[in-house]
Design a protein around this motif. Structure first.
Motif, PDB file in Angstrom:
ATOM      1  N   THR A  18       8.005   5.801   1.171  1.00 51.20           N
ATOM      2  CA  THR A  18       6.648   5.514   1.618  1.00 51.20           C
ATOM      3  C   THR A  18       6.268   6.323   2.851  1.00 51.20           C
ATOM      4  N   ASN A  19       7.247   6.932   3.497  1.00 51.05           N
ATOM      5  CA  ASN A  19       6.949   7.739   4.671  1.00 51.05           C
ATOM      6  C   ASN A  19       6.563   9.164   4.303  1.00 51.05           C
ATOM      7  N   SER A  20       6.893   9.597   3.094  1.00 51.66           N
ATOM      8  CA  SER A  20       6.691  10.988   2.727  1.00 51.66           C
ATOM      9  C   SER A  20       5.233  11.257   2.362  1.00 51.66           C
ATOM     10  N   ILE A  21       4.834  12.505   2.521  1.00 46.42           N
ATOM     11  CA  ILE A  21       3.506  12.941   2.079  1.00 46.42           C
ATOM     12  C   ILE A  21       3.702  13.687   0.767  1.00 46.42           C
ATOM     13  N   TYR A  22       3.181  13.142  -0.297  1.00 47.14           N
ATOM     14  CA  TYR A  22       3.437  13.613  -1.656  1.00 47.14           C
ATOM     15  C   TYR A  22       2.367  14.612  -2.088  1.00 47.14           C
ATOM     16  N   GLN A 104       6.007   7.623  10.654  1.00 44.22           N
ATOM     17  CA  GLN A 104       5.608   7.588   9.250  1.00 44.22           C
ATOM     18  C   GLN A 104       4.459   8.572   9.051  1.00 44.22           C
ATOM     19  N   ARG A 106       2.859   9.695   6.507  1.00 47.47           N
ATOM     20  CA  ARG A 106       1.773   9.342   5.590  1.00 47.47           C
ATOM     21  C   ARG A 106       0.748   8.457   6.288  1.00 47.47           C
ATOM     22  N   GLN A 107       1.205   7.514   7.074  1.00 50.31           N
ATOM     23  CA  GLN A 107       0.276   6.645   7.794  1.00 50.31           C
ATOM     24  C   GLN A 107      -0.535   7.447   8.807  1.00 50.31           C
ATOM     25  N   LEU A 179      -2.556   6.028   0.989  1.00 53.43           N
ATOM     26  CA  LEU A 179      -1.447   5.310   1.609  1.00 53.43           C
ATOM     27  C   LEU A 179      -0.557   4.650   0.561  1.00 53.43           C
ATOM     28  N   PHE A 232      -6.517  16.086   2.370  1.00 54.19           N
ATOM     29  CA  PHE A 232      -5.204  15.645   1.892  1.00 54.19           C
ATOM     30  C   PHE A 232      -4.553  16.734   1.047  1.00 54.19           C
ATOM     31  N   SER A 236      -1.018  18.337   2.256  1.00 54.65           N
ATOM     32  CA  SER A 236       0.153  18.086   1.404  1.00 54.65           C
ATOM     33  C   SER A 236       0.728  19.384   0.845  1.00 54.65           C
TER      34      SER A 236
END
Length: 246
Positions: A18-22, A104, A106-107, A179, A232, A236
């Motif tokens: 959940t921390n990664s930026i996909y 984090q 992504r947040q 998110l 985004f 990314s």
């Protein structure tokens, strides 16, 4: 490199995933940009044909008093115009601080996306010659209205009323989509839909006060989502290229 290759796999711990930026697929972006183009044409037609905006705003206008009775309404001014906007801003700041403290990314990115949408709308609004309904001749003011992308007439008034800046604050919460996607797609779409409803609600409150035409709010949502998608996608893909070369 070994750690990067394992991100977002089933066995990867939830905290890391959940921390990664996909990366989103090219199909995802193509679909959304086609939809944006479609709704852009619809909104442009709606804006060019001002009769719809005028008809809707006339519902909230009192011709005998030559003003909008709800312009200074306490509930619309304090709750819709101030409180809801402040809550969105506070939520974005809290998310940003939490992302920084807990590292984090992504947040952090989503919190920045919440600010990107209103920023894009604010820039467009600051350079717009369209005046708000309560400033127009049709509603007791002195400014002259004109269709979107039409010739700017003399006496167009103070301007700075297109797109809807206040509605963009509600629409900015659409960033929460990024998110929760792709781990919890249903929640992601729920947040996106809730933000869409919030933006329309906040924007319509401004219509009732005479501060905006309804089309101003539709365009605000359009620009917010376009700015968030574009940002985004750029971030990314840039991070993904950096990982590959690290």
């Amino acid at each position: 490199m070994q750690l990067t290759s394992k991100l977002n796999q089933t066995l990867t711990p939830e905290r890391i995933r959940t921390n990664s930026i996909y990366l989103l697929s090219a199909r995802f972006y193509a679909t959304h940009f086609v939809l944006l183009a479609f709704f852009g044409v619809m909104f442009f037609w709606f804006s060019r044909n001002e009769s719809w905006d005028l008809m809707l705003s006339q519902v909230w206008y009192d011709p005998s008093a030559q003003n909008f009775p709800l312009k200074d309404n306490r509930w619309l001014e304090w709750i819709n115009h101030r409180l809801l906007k402040d809550l969105v801003i506070i939520g974005g700041v809290v998310l940003l601080l939490r992302g920084i403290i807990k590292r984090q990314p992504r947040q952090i990115l989503v919190a920045l996306l919440i600010g990107i949408g209103p920023l894009a709308v604010g820039i467009l609004k600051a350079t717009s010659a369209h005046s708000c309904p309560w400033s127009l001749v049709e509603f007791g003011g002195k400014a002259i209205s004109y269709p979107l992308l039409g010739h700017i007439p003399l006496g167009s008034g103070p301007g700075r009323c297109f797109p809807g800046g206040h509605a963009s604050s509600g629409f900015s919460a659409m960033a929460l989509f990024f998110l929760f996607w792709p781990e919890r797609p249903k929640l992601a779409w729920f947040c996106w839909s809730a933000a869409l409803a919030l933006g329309l609600l906040m924007g319509f409150g401004q219509v009732m006060r005479g501060a905006h035409f309804f089309s101003h709010n539709l365009w605000a949502g359009w620009w917010v989502w376009l700015a968030q998608l574009f940002t985004f996608g750029c971030v990314s893909h840039l991070l993904n290229r950096t990982r590959k070369h690290s």
